[in-house]
Write a protein that holds these residues in place. Structure first.
Motif, PDB file in Angstrom:
ATOM      1  N   CYS A  48       0.804  -1.241   0.000  1.00  0.00           N
ATOM      2  CA  CYS A  48       0.000   0.000   0.000  1.00  0.00           C
ATOM      3  C   CYS A  48       0.829   1.280   0.000  1.00  0.00           C
ATOM      4  O   CYS A  48       0.292   2.373   0.262  1.00  0.00           O
ATOM      5  N   LEU A  51      -0.517   3.811  -2.555  1.00  0.00           N
ATOM      6  CA  LEU A  51      -1.792   4.359  -2.086  1.00  0.00           C
ATOM      7  C   LEU A  51      -1.572   5.376  -0.964  1.00  0.00           C
ATOM      8  O   LEU A  51      -2.234   6.415  -0.921  1.00  0.00           O
ATOM      9  N   TRP A  52      -0.627   5.076  -0.076  1.00  0.00           N
ATOM     10  CA  TRP A  52      -0.323   5.996   1.022  1.00  0.00           C
ATOM     11  C   TRP A  52       0.179   7.331   0.476  1.00  0.00           C
ATOM     12  O   TRP A  52      -0.205   8.398   0.959  1.00  0.00           O
ATOM     13  N   LYS A  55      -2.764   9.357  -1.197  1.00  0.00           N
ATOM     14  CA  LYS A  55      -3.838   9.903  -0.355  1.00  0.00           C
ATOM     15  C   LYS A  55      -3.611  11.375  -0.028  1.00  0.00           C
ATOM     16  O   LYS A  55      -4.533  12.065   0.387  1.00  0.00           O
ATOM     17  N   LEU A  63      -9.737   6.142  -3.486  1.00  0.00           N
ATOM     18  CA  LEU A  63      -8.560   5.312  -3.705  1.00  0.00           C
ATOM     19  C   LEU A  63      -8.945   3.861  -3.439  1.00  0.00           C
ATOM     20  O   LEU A  63      -9.601   3.572  -2.436  1.00  0.00           O
ATOM     21  N   LEU A  80      -3.180   3.816   6.070  1.00  0.00           N
ATOM     22  CA  LEU A  80      -4.201   4.477   5.263  1.00  0.00           C
ATOM     23  C   LEU A  80      -5.357   5.020   6.103  1.00  0.00           C
ATOM     24  O   LEU A  80      -6.282   5.619   5.565  1.00  0.00           O
ATOM     25  N   ASP A  86      -6.618  14.770  11.024  1.00  0.00           N
ATOM     26  CA  ASP A  86      -7.637  14.781   9.969  1.00  0.00           C
ATOM     27  C   ASP A  86      -9.016  15.086  10.540  1.00  0.00           C
ATOM     28  O   ASP A  86      -9.885  15.626   9.834  1.00  0.00           O
ATOM     29  N   LEU A  95     -12.574  11.820   0.978  1.00  0.00           N
ATOM     30  CA  LEU A  95     -11.623  10.778   0.591  1.00  0.00           C
ATOM     31  C   LEU A  95     -12.048   9.454   1.201  1.00  0.00           C
ATOM     32  O   LEU A  95     -12.243   9.350   2.412  1.00  0.00           O
ATOM     33  N   THR A  96     -12.191   8.455   0.340  1.00  0.00           N
ATOM     34  CA  THR A  96     -12.502   7.096   0.779  1.00  0.00           C
ATOM     35  C   THR A  96     -11.418   6.165   0.249  1.00  0.00           C
ATOM     36  O   THR A  96     -11.094   6.191  -0.944  1.00  0.00           O
ATOM     37  N   VAL A  97     -10.845   5.359   1.137  1.00  0.00           N
ATOM     38  CA  VAL A  97      -9.803   4.406   0.754  1.00  0.00           C
ATOM     39  C   VAL A  97     -10.295   2.994   1.053  1.00  0.00           C
ATOM     40  O   VAL A  97     -10.740   2.707   2.168  1.00  0.00           O
ATOM     41  N   TYR A 248     -12.519   9.369   5.251  1.00  0.00           N
ATOM     42  CA  TYR A 248     -11.889  10.498   5.932  1.00  0.00           C
ATOM     43  C   TYR A 248     -12.911  11.593   6.239  1.00  0.00           C
ATOM     44  O   TYR A 248     -13.854  11.806   5.461  1.00  0.00           O
TER      45      TYR A 248
END
Length: 376
Positions: A48, A51-52, A55, A63, A80, A86, A95-97, A248
């Motif tokens: 990841c 991805l990190w 973000k 993501l 993540l 935050d 933001l959605t992971v 998030y």
């Protein structure tokens, strides 16, 4: 010679600066900066790391990661998750992971609708049967606007110490440039994409003929995907297993927006109140020291409250004042602050967001403070 490669002179030991994997990830970050995709999926996301890094890109709102090995994802997926900061200062964007466990040879509707799909050092890990299904899954089914595929360039291997066959024991193949470009061009032609070739990891001076250490193909869809083409076949059933999901905090969420607005309103009102009381105290001392200089200053000038307010053009009716033990700070004054204005957009929304959360005057036009116990 490229700055990301160091050799003096070539002795058979190659050192990439920054490391090759960081160059690959930076290539993706630069691409994101150029095209500003909102939804990005990383196939073969492993630990990841990419991805990190992504973000933090402000344009990305969704993501997703996919990998065949759930344990590798789970080992690092905590990175993540949202941090305390935050929640204290939510971003304007949402933001959605999400991380999924599954194979790139299978179709799953959760992977539809992405703008950019990355496949970094993935295809060389696929069995022949998986590689045959891969183009249809990614380019035919997912059909994102952009696909980035990186893979080792086997022509570079003789320059890498200790590499006699493949660079990694799990690799099923490693293509030279002709093989990769032939596959990529045929894939692009079959699914109406264009493709450009580049790479990272420059060869030593005098050996440029071997090409980049990592070869990269950037595929761009030629025609926008229509809703008709997207729904030409019945969506398959979900086959991936979701192993992680983080949403998030965002100012697009009314709850977090309200918290941010209420905090800002109270902060601004408190600041104005303190300056107003300090001014009143100063005038009271002047009054006692020199009775001949008595002046009526019921509504002091706005520029005594803060530098921000001093820059605002404010009507008399917007000025705060003291009446007995009560300080009144008109909402129109607070709304004039740029941050409050930006958060709310309209005065009506400001009133709606703070209703029941902030003490207001009877007509709802001002924030009020009782100063009776101010100095106790």
């Amino acid at each position: 010679m490229d700055k990301n490669f160091q050799e003096e002179p070539f002795t058979g030991i190659i050192k990439f600066t920054p490391p090759l994997y960081k160059q690959r990830y930076q290539f993706i970050k630069d691409l994101v900066g150029k095209y500003k995709p909102k939804k990005v999926a990383d196939l073969g996301c492993a630990d990841c790391t990419l991805l990190w890094m992504l973000k933090f890109c402000s344009c990305i709102e969704v993501l997703a990661g996919l990998d065949i090995c759930a344990s590798v994802m789970k080992e690092k997926m905590h990175r993540l998750s949202p941090l305390p900061g935050d929640y204290l200062q939510p971003a304007e964007r949402s933001l959605t992971v999400t991380l999924h466990h599954g194979s790139v040879a299978h179709k799953d509707p959760c992977m539809l609708g992405f703008d950019l799909v990355t496949c970094i050092e993935l295809i060389e890990h696929l069995e022949q049967s998986e590689l045959e299904k891969f183009p249809e899954v990614v380019f035919g089914f997912m059909a994102p606007s952009i696909v980035v595929i990186s893979t080792p360039n086997s022509e570079f291997n003789p320059l890498l110490p200790g590499v006699t066959s493949f660079r990694h024991p799990d690799h099923k193949f490693e293509w030279n440039r002709v093989q990769f470009q032939s596959w990529a061009l045929e894939t692009a032609r079959s699914y109406d994409y264009s493709v450009e070739f580049t790479g990272v990891g420059h060869p030593p001076t005098g050996m440029e003929n071997v090409g980049f250490c990592t070869q990269i193909g950037v595929f761009v869809r030629k025609y926008p995907q229509t809703s008709e083409s997207a729904q030409s076949e019945k969506p398959p059933e979900a086959v991936y297993k979701t192993v992680f999901k983080a949403v998030y905090p965002s100012l697009k969420d009314e709850k977090y927006l309200q918290n941010a607005v209420v905090s800002e309103v109270i902060f601004r009102a408190q600041t104005i109140k303190r300056n107003l009381l300090d001014r009143s105290m100063s005038e009271h001392e002047e009054y006692n020291d020199d009775p001949t200089e008595r002046k009526s200053k019921v509504q002091p000038s706005m520029n005594c409250f803060s530098e921000d307010l001093g820059k605002l053009v404010v009507e008399k009716s917007m000025e705060p004042f003291v009446n007995g033990n009560v300080v009144y700070v008109p909402l129109t004054t607070i709304f004039a602050f740029p941050k409050v204005n930006q958060l709310c957009g309209t005065f009506e929304k400001l009133c709606k967001l703070i209703a029941g959360k902030v003490t207001l005057s009877s007509d709802g036009s001002a924030v009020v403070f009782n100063t009776e116990h101010e100095n106790e």
